[in-house]
Design a protein around this motif. Sequence first.
Motif, PDB file in Angstrom:
ATOM      1  N   TRP A  66       8.181  17.388   0.911  1.00 53.60           N
ATOM      2  CA  TRP A  66       7.001  16.553   1.060  1.00 53.60           C
ATOM      3  C   TRP A  66       5.776  17.432   1.214  1.00 53.60           C
ATOM      4  N   HIS A  67       4.701  17.035   0.531  1.00 51.97           N
ATOM      5  CA  HIS A  67       3.443  17.764   0.628  1.00 51.97           C
ATOM      6  C   HIS A  67       2.394  16.792   1.148  1.00 51.97           C
ATOM      7  N   ILE A  68       1.823  17.090   2.301  1.00 51.93           N
ATOM      8  CA  ILE A  68       0.853  16.205   2.945  1.00 51.93           C
ATOM      9  C   ILE A  68      -0.507  16.884   2.975  1.00 51.93           C
ATOM     10  N   MET A  77      12.618   0.319  -2.072  1.00 53.94           N
ATOM     11  CA  MET A  77      12.305   1.555  -2.789  1.00 53.94           C
ATOM     12  C   MET A  77      11.505   2.541  -1.952  1.00 53.94           C
ATOM     13  N   LEU A  78      11.217   2.189  -0.720  1.00 52.19           N
ATOM     14  CA  LEU A  78      10.287   2.985   0.072  1.00 52.19           C
ATOM     15  C   LEU A  78      10.729   4.432   0.225  1.00 52.19           C
ATOM     16  N   ASP A  79      12.032   4.671   0.399  1.00 47.97           N
ATOM     17  CA  ASP A  79      12.486   6.041   0.619  1.00 47.97           C
ATOM     18  C   ASP A  79      12.759   6.794  -0.678  1.00 47.97           C
ATOM     19  N   GLY A  80      12.728   6.085  -1.825  1.00 46.18           N
ATOM     20  CA  GLY A  80      13.032   6.776  -3.081  1.00 46.18           C
ATOM     21  C   GLY A  80      11.866   6.912  -4.028  1.00 46.18           C
ATOM     22  N   VAL A  91       0.808  -1.224   0.000  1.00 41.87           N
ATOM     23  CA  VAL A  91       0.000   0.000   0.000  1.00 41.87           C
ATOM     24  C   VAL A  91       0.838   1.270   0.000  1.00 41.87           C
ATOM     25  N   LEU A  92       2.106   1.179   0.354  1.00 40.33           N
ATOM     26  CA  LEU A  92       2.936   2.377   0.426  1.00 40.33           C
ATOM     27  C   LEU A  92       3.682   2.669  -0.872  1.00 40.33           C
TER      28      LEU A  92
END
Length: 781
Positions: free
Chosen positions: A453-455, A436-439, A392-393
Amino acid sequence: MITRRDVGWSLGLGMLAFAVYFLTYSGYPISDDERAMFASASSFQKIGRFTIHPLYYLDVKPGSANVGMYAVSGEMVPNYEPLQIVAMVPLLGLSDLLGTGRFQTAMLLGPMVAAATVGALYLILRGLNFSAPTATATALLFAFGTMAWPYSQRLFREPLAGFWLLLAFGAPFLIPRPPEALFFLAGLAFGGAVATKQSALIALPGLLMALYPSMRFPSRRMALQAGMAALAGFMIVMIPAHLYYRTTLAGVPAFARNVVEYSRSPELVLSEPEQMVRRALALTVSPGKGVLIYSPALLLALAGLGRLFRTYPFLAGGLTAFAALHLIGYSRQIIWWGGLSWGPRYMIPLIPGMMLAAAPAVAHLLRPPRRWGLPLLIGLGLLAMLPQLAGVLVDPRVFEGELDRSLYHVLRDYPQAMERVAWDLAYNPILGHWRMLDGADPAPAWIRKGPGWHILWLPIAISLGAGLCALGILQQLRQASETLPGRNLLLIGGLSVGAFLAAAWSLHAIADDPRYDFHENARFLRPMIEDLNREAQAGDVLLMTYPYFGDYFLNWLRAPVDWYGIFSAAFPLPEPQRMLLDRVLARHPRVWLMRPWNRWHEPEPGIERYLLEHAYKVRENDYEDWMRLILYLSPRGGWHIVGGGIRWAHGLELSAAAIQGETTPISGADKPILHLQRGAPLRLTLIWQAVRPSPSSRKVFVHIGHPDQPPLLQQDRLPQDGWGRIEEWMPGWPVLDRYGFLLDLPPGRYILRIGFYDERTGSREPSDHGEVVDLLDLEVR
């Protein structure tokens, strides 16, 4: 026995699951399967037909598992069962009501189905006499420890099929009495599963085994009543499904999804025992595609199946038979992994039912004393969440999509490439996603990665609020009596509906989702779609000639029109496209053409030129001098000559002027009179010929209005819209020049006038009838 408190608890669990699923909501399709089902639902909601013309550009081959098929009428129809498609339609209505993205709102179906499955699983386990803690833990393990979580982010059919099959197997424990209600629910749920995914028919032997204890009737009359109830439930779903097949797929000369043909298609199945064993192992235990690896909570099902056999032997036997037949069936398929997806997509329908077998193992781990059982259960739950978080991430296209294409280019064989993915840890999607989670760009729609980052906090706050509300409900229910008041149940249900509506409304926050606009053309596309939503009418058709914008149009186009995603071509058009345009012109009175380029960058004007020669251009809207939206009137009715024999000084002659339509002009004192209703179309053809070579181009003006006043309607353009240069015309050769108008004028009499003028100076060209030629009187009523 299931109590009202259990019903409230199941609603609270479903609400909690929905809140978590919505927290990781992706809101974007990854496959043409999702696009095709959504396009069909959108078409049905807007024009009442199940077509997938937005995907018309795809290369559909007869005899293979494509997303669509060509009907004998030439329409492209979905190659899917209808229930998943129909289930999206209410969400599309909600989208139109709220003004949110249509595709984005339809993708809430995944969280809804998964959350409903969580609640149903809890209730069935309570009906099986498992304790509330055991049923709750098992339902939560299903919710967050299996592929139910990643697939809640998708629009595939398998989760809905799994929900219906769970209800079918659990019917005796949801409604044990009266037997007519039990069998009605079982028939209805089984019909729902088959109408969602026809391969669910393979569950019938196992379902009959699971229902066998409920078939011991004291009299033939009761057996007949129960059988009729099951048949009634099944037919409630299957009669509309049959009508869908008859109206949508009747006469399809291509491969259709039915069990017999599906099992024999050489492009889809291969039954060598060795390969079936390899695929069965890949689907179950391989590190890259095994359902036990992607859904570790199912390990408890293996551990608890023996205990379930001791207490509910027929249910356990039925579930085992269904799992075995389902696995054997899909191990025969060449596309055994389910295409671009997360893990073994085709195994999803097994998971809800198999979690019933996990409950005895969960009950054993929760048995007092819990010194080792509870920590072990919590540890397994946390471990089971790791593949789900990876799914999901990170968008599956980022790793596996690129990997599949790369391996295919090397091996030239998708099944062989997927076997590499299944068994080679270097290609493992779970490990690849975590690396790949951080890239990689995050999959959840609320988090955007760019320069920083835009949240988007509003949807996250709604998700967290719904989760806290669900936990509050569960906390209150722990202290409530079994006979919960009905008003409390209504309150819990109302809160659940309110949480869903708040989640749907919050989709306004992702109206600018860049994944729908990866070419960054929203500044052109949004005003174009707003014009279509405002001006297009029922019966119109749109030709969208740059299908890479298709997701954006699917998400925002609300106009009640059919539309085709097709690529244009050079002029003259190839035969297939000419045939398509001829069908479109014959079926639709008005045609909208979307072109992604202006005239100076138009590489393939074939469709535009064909429509110019065979239809009547009404107007053209330009968007920042780049994209264009053109409206045409299709030819209708007979031809009526209203003028001709007029020569201009620069060497052109009007051989004839003709009106095409159902209404015949009548003779007037000096020119014909045409009576039309307000808003009616007017189709005018001017047939030119060059008497001698013309030195330079002149623009034609066609004006409608009152004498000595500015025109109310007008078109000023080069003959043939500039595609055929006047100076290149051969003397004596007829040239057809078409103009269309929509007479949205107050009632009254108007004059239709034509002439030429020099664009550089603005001076009108004289003719032997003057600078302005009055062709026709129009009487608008």
